[in-house]
Write a protein that holds these residues in place. Sequence first.
Motif, short mmCIF file in Angstrom:
data_model
loop_
_atom_site.label_atom_id
_atom_site.label_comp_id
_atom_site.label_asym_id
_atom_site.label_seq_id
_atom_site.Cartn_x
_atom_site.Cartn_y
_atom_site.Cartn_z
N THR A 123 0.89 -1.19 -0.02
CA THR A 123 0.02 0.01 -0.01
C THR A 123 0.86 1.11 0.03
N ARG A 124 0.33 2.45 -0.36
CA ARG A 124 1.05 3.59 -0.54
C ARG A 124 1.75 4.06 0.63
N LYS A 125 0.84 3.68 1.82
CA LYS A 125 1.23 4.30 3.13
C LYS A 125 2.51 3.63 3.76
N ALA A 126 2.33 2.25 3.53
CA ALA A 126 3.28 1.32 3.88
C ALA A 126 4.55 1.70 3.32
N LEU A 127 4.43 1.77 1.93
CA LEU A 127 5.63 2.32 1.09
C LEU A 127 6.47 3.52 1.79
N ASN A 128 5.60 4.38 1.79
CA ASN A 128 6.10 5.70 2.24
C ASN A 128 6.77 5.68 3.67
N GLU A 129 6.12 4.85 4.51
CA GLU A 129 6.79 4.48 5.90
C GLU A 129 8.07 4.08 5.76
N ASN A 130 8.11 2.86 4.95
CA ASN A 130 9.38 2.37 4.51
C ASN A 130 10.58 3.25 4.05
N LEU A 131 9.97 4.23 2.98
CA LEU A 131 11.16 5.22 2.28
C LEU A 131 11.43 6.08 3.14
N GLY A 135 14.78 9.44 2.85
CA GLY A 135 14.57 10.76 2.27
C GLY A 135 13.86 10.73 1.03
N LEU A 136 12.99 9.61 0.96
CA LEU A 136 12.20 9.57 -0.24
C LEU A 136 10.73 9.34 -0.03
N PHE A 137 9.87 9.56 -1.03
CA PHE A 137 8.62 9.03 -1.14
C PHE A 137 8.04 8.94 -2.27
N PHE A 138 6.77 8.14 -2.50
CA PHE A 138 6.29 8.04 -3.60
C PHE A 138 4.94 8.90 -3.57
N PRO A 139 4.83 9.62 -4.70
CA PRO A 139 3.84 10.80 -4.43
C PRO A 139 2.41 10.48 -4.67
N ILE A 140 2.04 9.63 -5.24
CA ILE A 140 0.63 9.54 -5.96
C ILE A 140 -0.12 9.29 -4.75
N ASP A 141 -1.20 9.89 -4.38
CA ASP A 141 -1.91 9.85 -3.22
C ASP A 141 -3.64 10.09 -3.58
N PRO A 142 -4.16 8.73 -3.86
CA PRO A 142 -5.53 8.79 -4.21
C PRO A 142 -6.69 8.99 -3.21
N GLY A 143 -6.19 9.23 -1.93
CA GLY A 143 -6.73 9.30 -0.73
C GLY A 143 -6.97 8.01 0.17
N ALA A 144 -7.48 7.05 -0.29
CA ALA A 144 -7.69 5.77 0.27
C ALA A 144 -6.17 5.31 0.44
N ASP A 145 -6.04 4.23 1.61
CA ASP A 145 -4.71 3.66 1.44
C ASP A 145 -4.67 2.41 0.58
N ALA A 146 -4.60 2.73 -0.81
CA ALA A 146 -4.83 1.79 -1.92
C ALA A 146 -3.54 1.00 -1.84
N SER A 147 -3.81 -0.25 -2.66
CA SER A 147 -2.61 -0.97 -2.92
C SER A 147 -2.09 -0.23 -4.27
N LEU A 148 -0.67 -0.63 -4.63
CA LEU A 148 0.20 0.15 -5.36
C LEU A 148 -0.40 -0.73 -6.79
N GLY A 149 -0.51 -2.07 -6.76
CA GLY A 149 -0.93 -2.70 -7.89
C GLY A 149 -2.40 -2.44 -8.46
N GLY A 150 -3.44 -2.15 -7.53
CA GLY A 150 -4.85 -1.52 -7.81
C GLY A 150 -4.64 -0.02 -8.36
N MET A 151 -3.69 0.49 -7.59
CA MET A 151 -3.73 1.97 -8.30
C MET A 151 -3.06 2.05 -9.64
N ALA A 152 -2.07 1.19 -10.22
CA ALA A 152 -1.77 0.90 -11.45
C ALA A 152 -2.67 0.44 -12.43
N SER A 153 -3.52 -0.45 -11.93
CA SER A 153 -4.62 -0.99 -12.55
C SER A 153 -5.63 -0.02 -12.97
N THR A 154 -6.02 0.97 -12.19
CA THR A 154 -6.99 1.88 -12.48
C THR A 154 -6.49 3.29 -12.79
N ARG A 155 -5.26 3.22 -12.99
CA ARG A 155 -4.44 4.71 -13.46
C ARG A 155 -4.80 5.68 -12.51
#
Length: 468
Positions: A123-131, A135-155
């Motif tokens: 999930t995006r929150k878990a990824l950003n917690e790890n990063l 000093g890094l982060f993943f910026p795409i934030d759809p609001g929900a703590d969605a999975s990155l696979g699902g986020m890619a699948s729905t663009r």
Amino acid sequence: MNNNQKRPEPAALATTIEALAARFGNRLVTSQAVREQHGHTTTWLPNQPPDAVVMAQETADIQDVVRICAANGVPVIAFGTGTSLEGQVNAAAGGVCIDLRDMNRILEVHAEDLDCVIQPGVTRKALNENLRDQGLFFPIDPGADASLGGMASTRASGTNAVRYGTMRDNVLALKVVRGDGEIIKTGTRAKKSSAGYDLTHLFVGAEGTLGIISELTIKLRGIPDTIAAASCSFATVAGACQATILAVQTGIPLARIELLNEAQVRCCNAYSKLTLPETPLLLLEFHGSEAEVAEQSKNFREIALECGGGDFTWTTRPEDRTKLWQARHDAYWSVKSLRPGSDVAATDVCVPISRLAECVTETEEDLARMNLVAPIVGHVGDGNFHCSMLCDRNDAEEVARAEAFMHRLVERAQAMGGTCTGEHGIGQGKQKYLKAELGVEALDAMRAIKLAMDPQNIFNPGKILPAR
């Protein structure tokens, strides 16, 4: 090929479940409650549960499920966290759901190259917690703590898209399980390539209809030195939209700029215990050095004053920023709390930014005329906005008005050169609008791709493409 595929024969389904049980043991679940949880979650479309759910833990699990299902002509539906809004995870023809939540490993982080390789259940929150410590982060934030696979699948995209783009812009490569269970590799970690067809972006946004993502390589960004959040009130929605247009045109590097109409501000104040002025409001975020953030804030404030903006406040305190953006992300739940027992029909459209004020204003007029409650929020830097409509599903007359409103909203956006969905996707809910938006020829091309990639039509049938 009939995209609205019929349910598999009972004998074929029984054979499939028997084979899956032998392979997965107690990781195959057939209880009614679990199956319903893997139909829709945050959509008001009818629940269509799968016949069974497999809890995948590695790529080989996905491959084996696909091979077993393909041998028997049984549909396969991928499931991340279930936050999609247009029925993407409904099992329209029954079949087997592959739950990917346990495929949640961060496989590689290449800090020097600003990329990482992950499994689809991260999930995006878990990824950003790890990063964060790097000093890094993943910026795409759809609001929900969605999975990155699902986020890619729905663009997916969300509040940061105005600066950092959408999932389309942040996925470098994928590994995808195709219909025979083999793996397609769509790209490399290189930042650009001219090698062959752009398969990566074919699967990004395909909603699991062409294959199942088993691994992603995505771009990362450095955490900005300074982050400031701001809010600015306006007398009218038109004024707020005009300020947005001018800010974008003058090149202010906005990280986020979100519109809340008066109705949505009232909801957020009540639900999140805020005291924002209950007029149309812009929420903003600026990223950069301390001096850059101060300059961006100053420049936007001047633009806002020209457009009738009033109270403008900004802060760099993390707790204040978090409270403000959490209220924005809780907008759906704040609307739902207005009328307990009612459903929320969340829908979105996107128009060229020059038509945004006109589109939002006409939409508010429609809501008043049709006596409907649907507070509006928008990623207005992209011309994208959402209506969260309260509707009593047991009131046939109100349901009819709600459906008429959503139809008018889409037609209005398309007439303005926009799209029926900026980020929710098509799923089941918006299939009927694709023909008007893209034309018969485009749909035929999509059907040809679907037939080539999934000749048995087992991958998430009944989604995206309307029936002929």
